[in-house]
Design a protein around this motif. Structure first.
Motif, mmCIF file in Angstrom:
data_model
loop_
_atom_site.group_PDB
_atom_site.id
_atom_site.type_symbol
_atom_site.label_atom_id
_atom_site.label_comp_id
_atom_site.label_asym_id
_atom_site.label_seq_id
_atom_site.Cartn_x
_atom_site.Cartn_y
_atom_site.Cartn_z
ATOM 1 N N UNK A 46 0.830 -1.197 0.000
ATOM 2 C CA UNK A 46 0.000 0.000 0.000
ATOM 3 C C UNK A 46 0.873 1.259 0.000
ATOM 4 N N UNK B 4 0.644 4.201 -2.654
ATOM 5 C CA UNK B 4 0.436 5.604 -2.290
ATOM 6 C C UNK B 4 1.509 6.477 -2.935
ATOM 7 N N UNK C 217 0.421 8.824 -6.251
ATOM 8 C CA UNK C 217 0.221 10.164 -5.695
ATOM 9 C C UNK C 217 -0.111 11.203 -6.747
ATOM 10 N N UNK D 186 -5.141 11.216 -3.646
ATOM 11 C CA UNK D 186 -4.493 11.765 -2.452
ATOM 12 C C UNK D 186 -3.324 10.893 -2.016
ATOM 13 N N UNK D 187 -2.332 11.516 -1.457
ATOM 14 C CA UNK D 187 -1.166 10.759 -1.023
ATOM 15 C C UNK D 187 0.064 11.250 -1.747
ATOM 16 N N UNK E 141 3.280 10.557 2.910
ATOM 17 C CA UNK E 141 2.381 9.548 3.479
ATOM 18 C C UNK E 141 2.941 8.142 3.256
#
Lengths: 174, 144
Positions: free
Chosen positions: B24, B28, B32, B36-37, B41
């Motif tokens: 994950x 992310x 991105x 979001x991310x 993060x």
């Protein structure tokens, strides 16, 4: 999202903040602070700041809590002194600053106001340029890593330096 | 020293969770641009996966996979990636952090896309390395 939801979340934040400060057991305080971070993330999501919400979830609710818990492993769960009596000077100062903030609140533009200064200054430039100039649909990523890349470079250096300083402090011979 | 957790439920769950969390984190990071991310993060999630590993399977399980030198090297390497990505543009006569100047055989917009990916990768490494090394030190109760 509705104002009522945001109001409820903000009320919850206030209760959690007081709870974290007043808790006698530091483990309870750390967990309460983690819940505070999570509710804060929900608040960001409710007002549409999804990227900030994501960061708050992983850092405020996740990493910070774990670091507090790890610090508790080395120290004690007990406070050195019970939460003391109210300090009048501090209370007055906090009340004064709080009143000042509430009184000046009306000067802020409403959330999502297209005529507000931030919305008419550089934001249109970024929003229009993001796709043709960087091929990146998420404007937040383009602003953070490209348009304001210099700021983010310095932030990364700050995180690294702070972490290094913390590591050196913890490595020092007692 | 953080001991391995007694419960089989916890250790099994950690074994399942850690690879998923790391996958994950990668998602992310590379996604991105679209959702979001981003690097920051992703870095925290990557660090969190190793912290969960230490909390569930004990400190030895963490030490078998990473050590302080590696984390510090990753953290400094991350900052270095960011700085170098910025400086390449400067070397080629453009502004600092102008990713369009990166010597890639693509359009300027696509070059900026990859430039963003490079610096986000740098941020991920810097954040993850810093957080893991700090957690290792904080959780180290033996040395006192």
């Amino acid at each position: 999202m509705s104002d009522a939801l945001v109001a409820v979340l903000l009320g919850l934040l206030l209760i959690l903040a007081v709870g974290a400060v007043r808790a006698a057991d530091l483990l309870v305080a750390a967990i309460t602070l983690g819940v505070y971070g999570f509710v804060m993330a929900l608040t960001w999501a409710a007002i549409g700041a999804v990227d900030v919400s994501f960061t708050e979830t992983v850092v405020g609710a996740g990493a910070t809590t774990v670091f507090f818990l790890a610090a508790l492993l080395r120290t004690s769960r007990r406070r050195s002194a019970a939460p003391g009596r109210l300090r009048l000077g501090a209370l007055l100062l906090v009340t004064a600053v709080g009143t000042l903030l509430v009184v000046t609140l009306h000067a802020l533009p409403p959330l999502g106001d297209l005529a507000a200064a931030p919305s008419v200054h550089v934001s249109p430039r970024y929003l229009e340029g993001t796709r043709p100039e960087t091929g990146t649909p998420n404007a937040v990523t383009a602003v953070v890593a490209d348009y304001r890349g210099y700021d983010t470079l310095m932030e990364t250096v700050v995180i690294f330096t702070a972490g290094l300083a913390g590591w050196l402090l913890l490595t020092r011979e007692p | 020293m953080i001991e391995r957790h007694d419960s089989t439920i916890v250790t099994t769950f950690v074994r399942l969770l850690v690879p998923l969390a790391q996958l994950f984190a990668l998602y992310v990071l590379v996604h991105g641009h679209e959702s979001p991310g981003g690097g920051f993060q992703a870095g925290v999630i990557l660090a969190a996966s190793y912290i969960v590993l230490a909390l569930g399977l004990g400190r030895e399980a963490l030490d078998r996979r990473v050590n302080e030198r590696l984390c510090l090297a990753l953290a400094s390497g991350g900052v270095l990636i960011y700085v170098l990505t910025g400086i390449v543009g400067m070397m080629l006569g453009r502004a600092l952090l102008d990713y369009a100047a990166l010597p890639l055989p693509v359009t300027p917009a696509r070059a900026r896309f990859f430039g963003i990916l490079f610096v986000e990768t740098g941020i991920t490494l810097a954040v993850a390395g810093t957080l893991i090394v700090l957690f290792c030190r904080l959780g180290d109760t033996e040395r006192e």
